[in-house]
Design an enzyme around this catalytic site. Structure first.
Site, PDB file in Angstrom:
ATOM      1  N   ASN A  10       7.282  -3.149 -12.180  1.00  7.31           N
ATOM      2  CA  ASN A  10       7.621  -3.475 -10.792  1.00  7.31           C
ATOM      3  C   ASN A  10       8.002  -4.950 -10.790  1.00  7.31           C
ATOM      4  O   ASN A  10       7.142  -5.825 -10.876  1.00  7.31           O
ATOM      5  CB  ASN A  10       6.404  -3.198  -9.907  1.00  7.31           C
ATOM      6  N   LYS A  17       5.011  -6.891 -12.479  1.00  3.52           N
ATOM      7  CA  LYS A  17       3.746  -6.158 -12.598  1.00  3.52           C
ATOM      8  C   LYS A  17       3.985  -5.019 -13.576  1.00  3.52           C
ATOM      9  O   LYS A  17       5.042  -4.387 -13.534  1.00  3.52           O
ATOM     10  CB  LYS A  17       3.368  -5.538 -11.245  1.00  3.52           C
ATOM     11  N   ARG A  89       9.994   0.625 -10.468  1.00  3.43           N
ATOM     12  CA  ARG A  89      10.039   0.676  -9.010  1.00  3.43           C
ATOM     13  C   ARG A  89      11.322  -0.037  -8.581  1.00  3.43           C
ATOM     14  O   ARG A  89      11.553  -1.188  -8.956  1.00  3.43           O
ATOM     15  CB  ARG A  89       8.839  -0.052  -8.421  1.00  3.43           C
ATOM     16  N   HIS A 178       8.101   1.612   1.244  1.00  5.49           N
ATOM     17  CA  HIS A 178       6.737   2.072   0.904  1.00  5.49           C
ATOM     18  C   HIS A 178       6.689   3.592   0.733  1.00  5.49           C
ATOM     19  O   HIS A 178       5.629   4.208   0.868  1.00  5.49           O
ATOM     20  CB  HIS A 178       5.706   1.720   2.010  1.00  5.49           C
ATOM     21  N   LEU A 207      -0.992  -0.549   5.190  1.00  8.71           N
ATOM     22  CA  LEU A 207      -1.213  -1.890   5.743  1.00  8.71           C
ATOM     23  C   LEU A 207      -1.585  -2.849   4.616  1.00  8.71           C
ATOM     24  O   LEU A 207      -2.730  -2.862   4.132  1.00  8.71           O
ATOM     25  CB  LEU A 207      -2.328  -1.847   6.801  1.00  8.71           C
ATOM     26  N   GLY A 210       2.963  -6.343   3.543  1.00  7.56           N
ATOM     27  CA  GLY A 210       3.965  -5.603   4.307  1.00  7.56           C
ATOM     28  C   GLY A 210       3.250  -4.397   4.911  1.00  7.56           C
ATOM     29  O   GLY A 210       2.325  -3.869   4.298  1.00  7.56           O
ATOM     30  N   ARG A 239       5.633 -11.352   8.435  1.00  5.69           N
ATOM     31  CA  ARG A 239       6.839 -10.834   9.112  1.00  5.69           C
ATOM     32  C   ARG A 239       6.500 -10.414  10.532  1.00  5.69           C
ATOM     33  O   ARG A 239       5.434  -9.849  10.774  1.00  5.69           O
ATOM     34  CB  ARG A 239       7.401  -9.642   8.342  1.00  5.69           C
ATOM     35  N   ASP A 281      -3.472 -14.008   5.374  1.00  5.75           N
ATOM     36  CA  ASP A 281      -4.447 -13.178   4.668  1.00  5.75           C
ATOM     37  C   ASP A 281      -5.476 -12.646   5.658  1.00  5.75           C
ATOM     38  O   ASP A 281      -6.184 -13.415   6.306  1.00  5.75           O
ATOM     39  CB  ASP A 281      -5.129 -14.015   3.570  1.00  5.75           C
ATOM     40  N   CYS A 282      -5.544 -11.318   5.732  1.00 11.12           N
ATOM     41  CA  CYS A 282      -6.413 -10.678   6.718  1.00 11.12           C
ATOM     42  C   CYS A 282      -7.874 -11.095   6.555  1.00 11.12           C
ATOM     43  O   CYS A 282      -8.593 -11.273   7.544  1.00 11.12           O
ATOM     44  CB  CYS A 282      -6.247  -9.171   6.555  1.00 11.12           C
ATOM     45  N   GLY A 330      -3.866  -2.842   1.057  1.00 13.81           N
ATOM     46  CA  GLY A 330      -4.998  -3.774   0.962  1.00 13.81           C
ATOM     47  C   GLY A 330      -5.821  -3.864   2.235  1.00 13.81           C
ATOM     48  O   GLY A 330      -7.058  -3.872   2.189  1.00 13.81           O
ATOM     49  N   ILE A 331      -5.173  -3.907   3.398  1.00 13.77           N
ATOM     50  CA  ILE A 331      -5.909  -3.989   4.666  1.00 13.77           C
ATOM     51  C   ILE A 331      -6.454  -2.613   5.034  1.00 13.77           C
ATOM     52  O   ILE A 331      -7.629  -2.460   5.358  1.00 13.77           O
ATOM     53  CB  ILE A 331      -4.992  -4.536   5.789  1.00 13.77           C
ATOM     54  N   GLY A 332      -5.595  -1.600   4.956  1.00 16.17           N
ATOM     55  CA  GLY A 332      -6.006  -0.239   5.325  1.00 16.17           C
ATOM     56  C   GLY A 332      -7.167   0.268   4.480  1.00 16.17           C
ATOM     57  O   GLY A 332      -8.029   0.999   4.962  1.00 16.17           O
ATOM     58  N   GLU A 384       0.733   3.727  -6.303  1.00 19.12           N
ATOM     59  CA  GLU A 384       2.177   3.917  -6.472  1.00 19.12           C
ATOM     60  C   GLU A 384       2.542   4.035  -7.947  1.00 19.12           C
ATOM     61  O   GLU A 384       3.465   4.758  -8.315  1.00 19.12           O
ATOM     62  CB  GLU A 384       2.920   2.731  -5.835  1.00 19.12           C
TER      63      GLU A 384
HETATM   64  P1  ADP Z   1       0.957  -6.217  -0.868  1.00 18.54           P
HETATM   65  O1  ADP Z   1       1.709  -5.701   0.333  1.00 18.54           O
HETATM   66  O2  ADP Z   1       1.359  -7.587  -1.280  1.00 18.54           O
HETATM   67  O3  ADP Z   1       0.829  -5.207  -2.002  1.00 18.54           O
HETATM   68  P2  ADP Z   1      -1.865  -5.629  -0.494  1.00 18.54           P
HETATM   69  O4  ADP Z   1      -1.695  -4.167  -0.268  1.00 18.54           O
HETATM   70  O5  ADP Z   1      -2.562  -6.086  -1.733  1.00 18.54           O
HETATM   71  O6  ADP Z   1      -0.530  -6.432  -0.313  1.00 18.54           O
HETATM   72  O7  ADP Z   1      -2.690  -6.173   0.778  1.00 18.54           O
HETATM   73  C1  ADP Z   1      -2.963  -7.524   0.948  1.00 18.54           C
HETATM   74  C2  ADP Z   1      -3.745  -7.674   2.246  1.00 18.54           C
HETATM   75  O8  ADP Z   1      -4.977  -6.945   2.142  1.00 18.54           O
HETATM   76  C3  ADP Z   1      -4.122  -9.122   2.569  1.00 18.54           C
HETATM   77  O9  ADP Z   1      -3.885  -9.391   3.938  1.00 18.54           O
HETATM   78  C4  ADP Z   1      -5.612  -9.128   2.303  1.00 18.54           C
HETATM   79  O10 ADP Z   1      -6.276 -10.070   3.109  1.00 18.54           O
HETATM   80  C5  ADP Z   1      -6.005  -7.724   2.707  1.00 18.54           C
HETATM   81  N1  ADP Z   1      -7.336  -7.398   2.185  1.00 18.54           N
HETATM   82  C6  ADP Z   1      -7.708  -7.238   0.892  1.00 18.54           C
HETATM   83  N2  ADP Z   1      -9.059  -7.048   0.830  1.00 18.54           N
HETATM   84  C7  ADP Z   1      -9.529  -7.090   2.101  1.00 18.54           C
HETATM   85  C8  ADP Z   1     -10.827  -6.980   2.715  1.00 18.54           C
HETATM   86  N3  ADP Z   1     -11.914  -6.782   1.977  1.00 18.54           N
HETATM   87  N4  ADP Z   1     -10.903  -7.073   4.056  1.00 18.54           N
HETATM   88  C9  ADP Z   1      -9.814  -7.286   4.807  1.00 18.54           C
HETATM   89  N5  ADP Z   1      -8.563  -7.395   4.302  1.00 18.54           N
HETATM   90  C10 ADP Z   1      -8.424  -7.314   2.972  1.00 18.54           C
END
Ligand code: ADP
Length: 400
Positions: A10, A17, A89, A178, A207, A210, A239, A281-282, A330-332, A384
């Site tokens: 990727n 990656k 990818r 995605h 989530l 992106g 974004r 960063d969430c 990462g967020i989801g 993925e």
């Molecule tokens: P990308 O779209 O770059 O692949 P990711 O799917 O890795 O991104 O998601 C990155 C996001 O996930 C960041 O906003 C990060 O803060 C969030 N994230 C990762 N771990 C946690 C957590 N434990 N709690 C809340 N958010 C998280």
């Protein structure tokens, strides 16, 4: 050793990656990341057998040098012979590439031409393909397109309300991204329900930095929130997602923004970062919200979750049945706060959260987070790379 592993690549503009994957079960033998490419700080990080190592990438610090470094390490670890093919990818496949595709000169030309629709991604993906071809001249290379899964969207979902000639002459339409992730989590949810994917309808929310939502009807994508570019739809890390297009004219005509300034603002300074003024960063925003009661952090989370809930609710218009919602990315996969806030907005669709299950679902754990009597909501860790490995393997087996 089994010699049917797929090397999944990727390639981003300054990163690469990679993972070596068993396509039958998704097991990762080796993985890593080359980053800060095209700079003197270019490094490659490799994870194998629980050990992590890191090395500087030599001059000219580019993707080709990174791939050569990887090849060297694969040789040292005696893993080079277990690679049977390479899966790439590729972000944009336009309308013609809706299936895994064996890469040849025509496909490379098409990926290059599609760079007009994905200027940040397709050229980088092509660089990775060229580097891999040079390093592995005897192996077949397959492209898996991020847009492919959404090619089943009906015309009413992908046509913009602008002159139709712009679509016909210049391909200006919604494509979505995605796709590999939405497909993977939908398949996993179908497995949980013990039904064929073709008999399932879900709304999936990917989530991460992106973000995108997809409506999946009878196993097929029928709508998604990202559009011609990855700027449309819900609010993301940096974004903006949807805004009134009139804002762009206002910024240019009244506030003297250049086109480049607007591009930069909407892609890099908006979203969670723009609203919170703290971070994209969430995790950082959640900490500021919980520990410091930071008002801007609270607002960023509210807007983020509300917009996602609205997108999810709007996608029920594309479905006749809804088997459940899937959270991934990462967020989801990690944020119980975000999931809880989104589902709380969707009580009319009969979603209620099981607090304990919601809290427990993080760090790659997958499972149900809705309470008894609620419509189902799952957290499903995306993979993925496994889809890319599996589809690469299947394509080559069909061909031989
Ligand atoms: P990308 O779209 O770059 O692949 P990711 O799917 O890795 O991104 O998601 C990155 C996001 O996930 C960041 O906003 C990060 O803060 C969030 N994230 C990762 N771990 C946690 C957590 N434990 N709690 C809340 N958010 C998280």
């Amino acid at each position: 050793m089994n010699n049917n592993f797929i090397l999944v690549l990727n390639c981003g503009s300054s990163s690469l990656k990679f993972s070596l994957i068993n396509p039958k079960n998704g097991a990762t033998l080796l993985s890593g990341l080359a980053e800060r490419l095209l700079s003197e700080q270019a490094i490659i990080k490799i994870k194998y057998n629980g050990e992590k190592e890191q090395h500087l990438i030599p001059v000219p610090f580019d993707h080709q040098s990174a791939v050569l470094c990887l090849v060297e390490h694969l040789k040292q670890l005696h893993l080079i012979d277990c690679i049977t093919a390479i899966g790439h990818r590729v972000v944009h496949g336009g309308e013609n590439y809706c299936q895994p595709t064996l890469i040849n000169d025509d496909v490379k030309t098409a990926i290059e031409k599609l760079a007009r629709l994905a200027p940040l991604h397709n050229p980088a993906n092509l660089t990775g393909i060229i580097a891999a071809e040079a390093a592995f001249p005897t192996l077949k290379q397959v492209a898996i397109f991020d847009t492919a899964f959404h090619q089943t969207m009906p015309e009413k979902a992908y046509i913009y309300g602008i002159p139709y000639a712009l679509y016909k002459q210049h391909g200006i339409r919604r494509y979505g991204f995605h796709g590999t992730s939405h497909y993977f989590v939908a398949q996993q949810a179908a497995n949980i329900l013990n039904k064929p994917l073709a008999q399932c309808s879900f709304i999936s929310a990917h989530l991460g930095n992106g973000c995108s939502i997809a409506a999946i009807k009878d196993g097929k994508s029928v709508d998604t929130s990202l559009g011609m570019t990855p700027l449309e739809g819900v609010m993301m890390g940096t974004r903006s997602g949807d805004i009134d297009p009139g804002i762009i004219f206002h910024l240019i005509n009244q506030l003297n923004y250049s086109v480049q300034d607007v591009d930069n603002m909407l892609n890099k300074q908006s979203g969670l970062l723009g609203v919170s003024g703290i971070s994209n960063d969430c995790r950082t925003i959640e900490t500021a919200y919980i520990e410091d009661h930071n008002v801007q952090a609270a607002l960023a989370l509210e807007v983020f979750c509300y917009r996602i809930a609205k997108a999810i609710a709007s996608f029920t218009a594309s479905l006749t049945v809804l088997d459940g919602i899937i959270f991934t990315g990462g967020i989801g996969e990690n944020s119980d706060i975000i999931r809880e806030k989104i589902l709380a907005q969707l009580s009319l669709l009969n979603f209620t959260v099981d607090d304990e299950a919601n809290l427990a679902m993080r760090f790659g754990k997958s499972g149900l987070i809705s309470s008894e009597g609620s419509r189902s909501a799952w957290v499903i860790a995306t993979n993925e790379e496994w889809v890319i490995a599996e589809q690469t393997f299947q394509l080559l087996n069909q061909e031989s």
